[in-house]
Design an enzyme around this catalytic site. Structure first.
Site, PDB file in Angstrom:
ATOM      1  N   ASP A   1       0.825  -1.211   0.000  1.00  0.00           N
ATOM      2  CA  ASP A   1       0.000   0.000   0.000  1.00  0.00           C
ATOM      3  C   ASP A   1       0.859   1.262   0.000  1.00  0.00           C
ATOM      4  O   ASP A   1       1.980   1.259   0.519  1.00  0.00           O
ATOM      5  CB  ASP A   1      -0.908  -0.020   1.242  1.00  0.00           C
ATOM      6  CG  ASP A   1      -2.059   0.964   1.118  1.00  0.00           C
ATOM      7  OD1 ASP A   1      -2.397   1.370  -0.012  1.00  0.00           O
ATOM      8  OD2 ASP A   1      -2.623   1.345   2.165  1.00  0.00           O
TER       9      ASP A   1
ATOM     10  N   LEU B   1      10.785 -20.389  -5.344  1.00  0.00           N
ATOM     11  CA  LEU B   1       9.790 -19.575  -4.631  1.00  0.00           C
ATOM     12  C   LEU B   1       8.389 -19.741  -5.232  1.00  0.00           C
ATOM     13  O   LEU B   1       8.213 -19.707  -6.447  1.00  0.00           O
ATOM     14  CB  LEU B   1      10.192 -18.090  -4.742  1.00  0.00           C
ATOM     15  CG  LEU B   1       9.207 -17.086  -4.148  1.00  0.00           C
ATOM     16  CD1 LEU B   1       9.228 -17.114  -2.625  1.00  0.00           C
ATOM     17  CD2 LEU B   1       9.510 -15.664  -4.643  1.00  0.00           C
TER      18      LEU B   1
ATOM     19  N   HIS C   1       2.180   3.651  -9.033  1.00  0.00           N
ATOM     20  CA  HIS C   1       1.985   2.225  -9.342  1.00  0.00           C
ATOM     21  C   HIS C   1       3.161   1.677 -10.167  1.00  0.00           C
ATOM     22  O   HIS C   1       3.585   0.546  -9.970  1.00  0.00           O
ATOM     23  CB  HIS C   1       0.662   2.007 -10.086  1.00  0.00           C
ATOM     24  CG  HIS C   1      -0.554   2.332  -9.250  1.00  0.00           C
ATOM     25  ND1 HIS C   1      -0.704   1.872  -7.964  1.00  0.00           N
ATOM     26  CD2 HIS C   1      -1.669   3.078  -9.524  1.00  0.00           C
ATOM     27  CE1 HIS C   1      -1.865   2.328  -7.474  1.00  0.00           C
ATOM     28  NE2 HIS C   1      -2.460   3.055  -8.403  1.00  0.00           N
TER      29      HIS C   1
HETATM   30  C1  IPE Z   1      -5.371  -2.695  -0.128  1.00  0.00           C
HETATM   31  O1  IPE Z   1      -5.057  -1.368  -0.279  1.00  0.00           O
HETATM   32  C2  IPE Z   1      -5.339  -3.389  -1.449  1.00  0.00           C
HETATM   33  C3  IPE Z   1      -4.040  -3.524  -2.082  1.00  0.00           C
HETATM   34  C4  IPE Z   1      -2.891  -3.150  -1.604  1.00  0.00           C
HETATM   35  C5  IPE Z   1      -4.056  -4.149  -3.355  1.00  0.00           C
HETATM   36  P1  IPE Z   1      -6.191  -0.252  -0.373  1.00  0.00           P
HETATM   37  O2  IPE Z   1      -5.488   1.042  -0.448  1.00  0.00           O
HETATM   38  O3  IPE Z   1      -7.124  -0.573  -1.485  1.00  0.00           O
HETATM   39  O4  IPE Z   1      -6.966  -0.426   0.993  1.00  0.00           O
HETATM   40  P2  IPE Z   1      -7.823   0.620   1.817  1.00  0.00           P
HETATM   41  O5  IPE Z   1      -8.729   1.271   0.826  1.00  0.00           O
HETATM   42  O6  IPE Z   1      -6.853   1.603   2.406  1.00  0.00           O
HETATM   43  O7  IPE Z   1      -8.507  -0.182   2.841  1.00  0.00           O
HETATM   44  C1  IPE Z   2      -1.745   0.229  -3.333  1.00  0.00           C
HETATM   45  O1  IPE Z   2      -1.472   1.588  -3.327  1.00  0.00           O
HETATM   46  C2  IPE Z   2      -1.903  -0.323  -4.726  1.00  0.00           C
HETATM   47  C3  IPE Z   2      -3.278  -0.704  -5.078  1.00  0.00           C
HETATM   48  C4  IPE Z   2      -4.289  -0.732  -4.272  1.00  0.00           C
HETATM   49  C5  IPE Z   2      -3.488  -1.108  -6.462  1.00  0.00           C
HETATM   50  P1  IPE Z   2      -2.637   2.660  -3.284  1.00  0.00           P
HETATM   51  O2  IPE Z   2      -3.024   2.979  -4.695  1.00  0.00           O
HETATM   52  O3  IPE Z   2      -3.741   2.199  -2.416  1.00  0.00           O
HETATM   53  O4  IPE Z   2      -1.897   3.891  -2.653  1.00  0.00           O
HETATM   54  P2  IPE Z   2      -2.503   4.918  -1.594  1.00  0.00           P
HETATM   55  O5  IPE Z   2      -2.992   4.119  -0.426  1.00  0.00           O
HETATM   56  O6  IPE Z   2      -3.599   5.643  -2.287  1.00  0.00           O
HETATM   57  O7  IPE Z   2      -1.342   5.786  -1.254  1.00  0.00           O
HETATM   58 MG    MG Z   3      -4.147   2.441  -0.429  1.00  0.00          MG
END
Ligand code: IPE
Ligand code: IPE
Ligand code: MG
Length: 254
Positions: free
Chosen positions: A23, A134, A40
């Site tokens: 995240d 792995l 990303h």
């Molecule tokens: C969780 O992250 C999903 C992934 C890392 C793929 P999110 O950013 O979507 O989760 P929330 O919205 O903070 O719960």
């Molecule tokens: C996690 O990073 C990746 C996905 C959920 C695809 P985020 O896109 O949730 O990044 P933040 O949480 O908005 O910084």
């Molecule tokens: Mg996020």
């Protein structure tokens, strides 16, 4: 021995299965005044680095949360660009993964993906299915509740067909079934990006996992931070058998 590897962590003490909620990509980009997608792309580079490192360390299984069943709620442009990224990463990386003896599995409701992405997933899984290095699970269009629901459906079907009696359904049987069709029990779960929640990631499989949360945003996550998580796990596993000096040594080696 790998250069920079914390030799002080005995291989036997390492978690066998590490799961990561990757995240913080969006915030990482925002901090730099860039579009979320830039985060990303940077996150995809971290994936490559961490997969390589996990394989070097001899970790058996690594499960990465790439896209949740709730992430479809994001702006359509971000979703579509994430799908393109997923597609190109699969295309680009699968031969390398295969060369490094990695077995790849995509876990989640794949019927939510385009036909071409589904084909690419199948190709990648078939290409790597006999590898015994792995085990890399990528959770995509995945939700922990969805995962449990699949098991409920499977076993209800078995019971209604008379293949199984409900009293024969045990935790061990469910565990085996999760391991076969989805993901097995996790030893260490890491979440980057500072949130202290599960966000519908693995639910059943995290029951006994050690949880490690870090403020570090996923694109900035690196081998050093990974070692810190592993060192923390090793010490927790030993029930505080380690001293503070030993932890420092583990973290700083390399
Ligand atoms: C969780 O992250 C999903 C992934 C890392 C793929 P999110 O950013 O979507 O989760 P929330 O919205 O903070 O719960
Ligand atoms: C996690 O990073 C990746 C996905 C959920 C695809 P985020 O896109 O949730 O990044 P933040 O949480 O908005 O910084
Ligand atoms: Mg996020």
């Amino acid at each position: 021995m790998i250069a920079g590897d914390p030799a002080v962590i005995e291989p036997g003490a390492l978690p066998r299965h590490v799961a990561i909620i990757m995240d913080g990509n969006g915030r990482w980009a925002k901090q730099r005044g860039r579009l979320r997608m830039v985060g990303h792309y940077a996150g995809a580079k971290t994936v490559r680095k961490i997969v390589r490192y996990a394989a070097q360390l001899g970790i058996e299984k690594l499960t990465l949360f790439a896209f949740s069943s709730e992430n479809w709620r994001r702006p359509p442009e971000e979703v579509s660009n994430l799908m393109k990224l997923f597609m190109s990463v699969l295309q680009r990386e699968v031969k390398l993964l295969n060369k490094h003896n990695v077995r790849l599995r995509i876990v989640g409701a794949r019927d939510g993906f385009s036909e071409s992405l589904q084909q690419r997933i199948e190709f990648a899984e078939r290409l790597t299915e006999h590898n015994d290095g792995l085990q890399l699970n990528v959770a995509a269009n995945y939700g922990g509740r969805w995962d449990i629901l699949q098991q409920v459906r499977f076993f209800s079907e078995q019971i209604s067909q008379g293949v199984l009696r409900s009293e024969q359904l045990t935790e061990a049987l469910l565990n085996e079934s999760f391991a076969r069709s989805s993901v097995s029990d996790v030893d260490l779960m890491i979440r980057t990006g500072g949130e202290h929640r599960i966000s519908n990631f693995l639910i059943w499989q995290l029951a006994y996992a050690e949880l490690y949360f870090t403020e570090r945003l996923w694109p900035d996550f690196d081998e050093q931070e990974f070692r810190e998580a592993l060192a923390s796990y090793v010490c927790r596993e030993r029930r505080f058998g380690c001293t503070t000096d030993q932890i420092r040594q583990m973290i700083q080696t390399g």
